[in-house]
Motif scaffolding. Structure first.
Motif, mmCIF file in Angstrom:
data_model
loop_
_atom_site.group_PDB
_atom_site.id
_atom_site.type_symbol
_atom_site.label_atom_id
_atom_site.label_comp_id
_atom_site.label_asym_id
_atom_site.label_seq_id
_atom_site.Cartn_x
_atom_site.Cartn_y
_atom_site.Cartn_z
ATOM 1 N N ARG A 13 -85.422 -34.694 -67.721
ATOM 2 C CA ARG A 13 -85.343 -33.536 -68.602
ATOM 3 C C ARG A 13 -84.125 -32.678 -68.291
ATOM 4 O O ARG A 13 -83.509 -32.096 -69.179
ATOM 5 C CB ARG A 13 -86.604 -32.673 -68.476
ATOM 6 N N GLU A 14 -83.804 -32.574 -67.008
ATOM 7 C CA GLU A 14 -82.843 -31.548 -66.591
ATOM 8 C C GLU A 14 -81.413 -32.037 -66.427
ATOM 9 O O GLU A 14 -80.474 -31.250 -66.529
ATOM 10 C CB GLU A 14 -83.322 -30.926 -65.266
ATOM 11 N N MET A 15 -81.217 -33.325 -66.120
ATOM 12 C CA MET A 15 -79.859 -33.769 -65.841
ATOM 13 C C MET A 15 -79.119 -34.122 -67.122
ATOM 14 O O MET A 15 -79.705 -34.564 -68.100
ATOM 15 C CB MET A 15 -79.852 -34.951 -64.875
ATOM 16 N N GLY A 16 -77.816 -33.872 -67.122
ATOM 17 C CA GLY A 16 -76.970 -34.232 -68.253
ATOM 18 C C GLY A 16 -76.471 -35.650 -68.111
ATOM 19 O O GLY A 16 -76.541 -36.260 -67.038
ATOM 20 N N GLY A 17 -75.943 -36.201 -69.170
ATOM 21 C CA GLY A 17 -75.385 -37.547 -69.126
ATOM 22 C C GLY A 17 -73.894 -37.511 -68.867
ATOM 23 O O GLY A 17 -73.271 -36.451 -68.825
ATOM 24 N N ARG A 117 -65.813 -29.874 -57.882
ATOM 25 C CA ARG A 117 -64.758 -30.653 -58.531
ATOM 26 C C ARG A 117 -64.571 -32.022 -57.899
ATOM 27 O O ARG A 117 -63.451 -32.472 -57.645
ATOM 28 C CB ARG A 117 -63.439 -29.890 -58.549
ATOM 29 N N SER A 118 -65.682 -32.696 -57.669
ATOM 30 C CA SER A 118 -65.604 -34.069 -57.200
ATOM 31 C C SER A 118 -66.275 -34.974 -58.222
ATOM 32 O O SER A 118 -66.591 -34.553 -59.341
ATOM 33 C CB SER A 118 -66.238 -34.202 -55.811
ATOM 34 N N PHE A 119 -66.521 -36.216 -57.866
ATOM 35 C CA PHE A 119 -66.990 -37.234 -58.801
ATOM 36 C C PHE A 119 -68.318 -36.816 -59.434
ATOM 37 O O PHE A 119 -69.303 -36.583 -58.733
ATOM 38 C CB PHE A 119 -67.141 -38.552 -58.044
ATOM 39 N N VAL A 120 -68.355 -36.748 -60.767
ATOM 40 C CA VAL A 120 -69.535 -36.210 -61.451
ATOM 41 C C VAL A 120 -70.774 -37.074 -61.267
ATOM 42 O O VAL A 120 -71.901 -36.580 -61.371
ATOM 43 C CB VAL A 120 -69.272 -36.016 -62.965
ATOM 44 N N LEU A 121 -70.617 -38.362 -60.988
ATOM 45 C CA LEU A 121 -71.792 -39.219 -60.845
ATOM 46 C C LEU A 121 -72.567 -38.963 -59.557
ATOM 47 O O LEU A 121 -73.707 -39.419 -59.427
ATOM 48 C CB LEU A 121 -71.393 -40.692 -60.939
ATOM 49 N N TYR A 122 -71.974 -38.235 -58.600
ATOM 50 C CA TYR A 122 -72.751 -37.852 -57.420
ATOM 51 C C TYR A 122 -73.968 -37.033 -57.846
ATOM 52 O O TYR A 122 -75.089 -37.271 -57.390
ATOM 53 C CB TYR A 122 -71.902 -37.040 -56.439
ATOM 54 N N ALA A 123 -73.736 -36.056 -58.699
ATOM 55 C CA ALA A 123 -74.833 -35.202 -59.151
ATOM 56 C C ALA A 123 -75.874 -36.005 -59.908
ATOM 57 O O ALA A 123 -77.086 -35.813 -59.726
ATOM 58 C CB ALA A 123 -74.293 -34.074 -60.033
ATOM 59 N N MET A 124 -75.434 -36.917 -60.761
ATOM 60 C CA MET A 124 -76.377 -37.716 -61.532
ATOM 61 C C MET A 124 -77.242 -38.587 -60.636
ATOM 62 O O MET A 124 -78.458 -38.694 -60.826
ATOM 63 C CB MET A 124 -75.617 -38.561 -62.557
ATOM 64 N N ALA A 125 -76.638 -39.218 -59.626
ATOM 65 C CA ALA A 125 -77.390 -40.093 -58.728
ATOM 66 C C ALA A 125 -78.387 -39.310 -57.883
ATOM 67 O O ALA A 125 -79.512 -39.760 -57.641
ATOM 68 C CB ALA A 125 -76.427 -40.869 -57.827
ATOM 69 N N VAL A 126 -77.985 -38.123 -57.430
ATOM 70 C CA VAL A 126 -78.854 -37.287 -56.600
ATOM 71 C C VAL A 126 -80.015 -36.730 -57.416
ATOM 72 O O VAL A 126 -81.181 -36.803 -57.019
ATOM 73 C CB VAL A 126 -78.041 -36.151 -55.944
ATOM 74 N N HIS A 127 -79.710 -36.184 -58.577
ATOM 75 C CA HIS A 127 -80.748 -35.570 -59.401
ATOM 76 C C HIS A 127 -81.725 -36.601 -59.945
ATOM 77 O O HIS A 127 -82.886 -36.277 -60.208
ATOM 78 C CB HIS A 127 -80.105 -34.784 -60.537
ATOM 79 N N ALA A 128 -81.279 -37.849 -60.109
ATOM 80 C CA ALA A 128 -82.161 -38.894 -60.629
ATOM 81 C C ALA A 128 -83.339 -39.179 -59.712
ATOM 82 O O ALA A 128 -84.378 -39.672 -60.156
ATOM 83 C CB ALA A 128 -81.365 -40.183 -60.867
ATOM 84 N N VAL A 129 -83.185 -38.872 -58.417
ATOM 85 C CA VAL A 129 -84.301 -39.092 -57.480
ATOM 86 C C VAL A 129 -84.998 -37.779 -57.131
ATOM 87 O O VAL A 129 -85.792 -37.717 -56.196
ATOM 88 C CB VAL A 129 -83.812 -39.812 -56.197
ATOM 89 N N GLY A 130 -84.692 -36.718 -57.867
ATOM 90 C CA GLY A 130 -85.366 -35.440 -57.670
ATOM 91 C C GLY A 130 -84.871 -34.627 -56.509
ATOM 92 O O GLY A 130 -85.516 -33.649 -56.103
ATOM 93 N N ALA A 131 -83.725 -35.009 -55.944
ATOM 94 C CA ALA A 131 -83.157 -34.266 -54.820
ATOM 95 C C ALA A 131 -82.147 -33.236 -55.328
ATOM 96 O O ALA A 131 -81.856 -33.153 -56.527
ATOM 97 C CB ALA A 131 -82.501 -35.221 -53.825
ATOM 98 N N LYS A 132 -81.575 -32.473 -54.421
ATOM 99 C CA LYS A 132 -80.649 -31.398 -54.754
ATOM 100 C C LYS A 132 -79.248 -31.747 -54.267
ATOM 101 O O LYS A 132 -79.085 -32.296 -53.170
ATOM 102 C CB LYS A 132 -81.111 -30.097 -54.095
ATOM 103 N N LEU A 133 -78.244 -31.438 -55.068
ATOM 104 C CA LEU A 133 -76.847 -31.600 -54.649
ATOM 105 C C LEU A 133 -76.253 -30.231 -54.381
ATOM 106 O O LEU A 133 -76.276 -29.351 -55.244
ATOM 107 C CB LEU A 133 -76.022 -32.313 -55.722
#
Length: 372
Positions: A13-17, A117-133
């Motif tokens: 619900r919360e993460m962007g693509g 300002r680093s690689f945007v997929l870090y946030a996606m991978a972290v948030h996908a498992v319910g953790a915090k970046l």
């Protein structure tokens, strides 16, 4: 409220693509113009001829499932890097390795740390498992390692250090990385993302500076995982093949989480062949170094601020809304990446292309600059 809002997971619900570049505006009656794509850091010369030949040969066996262990490629990578094979894990691009590390190391209540300002997929991978970046602030377009260390806490399990960084193209030199690793708490794994390794190593040689001692960090007991990919200098982005180098025990846990048959037989064959074609890589990185200078000078002459790069792209502050700037360029047939999603609304990332592609881009950038 939509039907599935309460049914899907909280991260979904919360993460962007991942944000694609916007389409070009054109009159429907006109033919589609040829678009020069300088927005995804792709290799403009394509794959090695050896890799193309290997792909063609592999197609005949496409009715069979691929080797799930990527055995031949894994052994060749181990020999190439002089590490045991159990310290190599091949995945569907290095981004898949990021996902496996997050699935293996993180959970709700835990966190990972990186820089803004680093690689945007870090946030996606972290948030996908319910953790915090947690994102530490930058210092002059580069990583502030002290700031990163300061935000690590008892719930931190991973630190992502893109070296060179995407999108700024900046690097952390070897002495600083050595010191950072010594000060890293024992419960934290450093993910040293070297997707642009070949370009950075070439720049470092030309500039006579230290760049990477990543393979020396793969000693028993070290909490370091190194990411590499065939998507950039080897020109295999469309095949999705990368790998991680790290502690055998940790990689074995990650392998349990990997999707079955995730790396195709065609991708494996191409990567094996590409690994042996150093001439192709050397041609690519030499063009990149020369053309980065041409682009940097050309953009600076237009009044834009360009950050010196160690990768195959330039980070450029255009002094206006980057999305609008990129849109005008796209209407002229060139696509670059606006960086508002990275927290840099006045900046674009420009991939370094062939001499002809770069010439066309600079001509388009001059036309845009003349309209301001």
């Amino acid at each position: 409220m939509s039907r599935f809002f309460d049914l899907v997971s909280k991260p979904a619900r919360e993460m962007g693509g991942f944000l694609p570049t916007p389409p070009a505006k054109r009159v429907l009656s006109e033919p589609q113009p040829l678009l020069i794509k300088l927005d995804s850091n792709e290799n403009p010369f394509g794959p090695s001829p050896r890799a193309l030949e290997a792909m063609q040969s592999a197609l005949a066996a496409a009715n069979s499932y691929p080797d799930d262990d990527c055995g031949e490629l894994r052994r060749n990578l181990a020999a190439h890097h002089n590490v045991p094979a159990e310290q190599v894990l091949v995945t569907a691009g290095s981004t898949a390795m990021l996902g496996l590390l997050c699935q293996t190391m993180l959970a709700p209540g835990l966190n990972a740390v990186t820089s803004e300002r680093s690689f945007v997929l870090y946030a996606m991978a972290v948030h996908a498992v319910g953790a915090k970046l947690i994102e530490a602030p930058m210092r002059e377009d580069g990583f502030d390692l002290e700031a990163i260390l300061a935000v690590i806490d008892e719930n931190t399990r991973l630190v992502f250090l893109a070296n060179p960084n995407n999108p700024t193209g900046t690097v952390v030199e070897t002495a600083a990385v050595d010191k950072f690793i010594r000060e890293l708490p024992g419960h934290v794994v450093l993910v040293l993302d070297e997707a642009y390794y070949d370009f950075a190593a070439h720049f470092a040689m030309r500039r006579k500076v230290g760049y990477s001692r990543a393979l020396q960090y793969l000693q028993p007991g070290a909490n370091v995982v190194v990411l590499r990919t065939f998507s950039k200098a080897h020109g295999l982005a469309g095949l999705r093949v990368g790998y991680g180098l790290g502690p055998a025990e940790l990689l074995a846990y990650c392998a349990r989480m990997r999707e079955t048959f995730s790396v195709s037989s065609v991708a494996q064959a191409a990567a094996v062949a590409a690994l042996d074609d150093r001439n192709h890589v050397e041609r690519v990185v030499a063009n990149n170094a020369e053309q980065s200078q041409e682009l940097g000078v050309g953009l600076s002459e237009l009044g834009y601020r360009v950050v010196p790069t160690a990768a195959n792209f330039l980070y450029c502050d255009v002094g206006e809304d980057a999305l609008r700037f990129a849109g005008r360029l796209r209407d002229l047939g060139v696509s670059v990446r606006p960086l508002g999603a990275w927290g840099a609304p006045n900046c674009v990332r420009v991939s370094i292309g062939t001499p002809e592609q770069n010439r066309i881009f600079l001509e388009a950038a001059r036309k845009v600059a003349d309209t301001l």
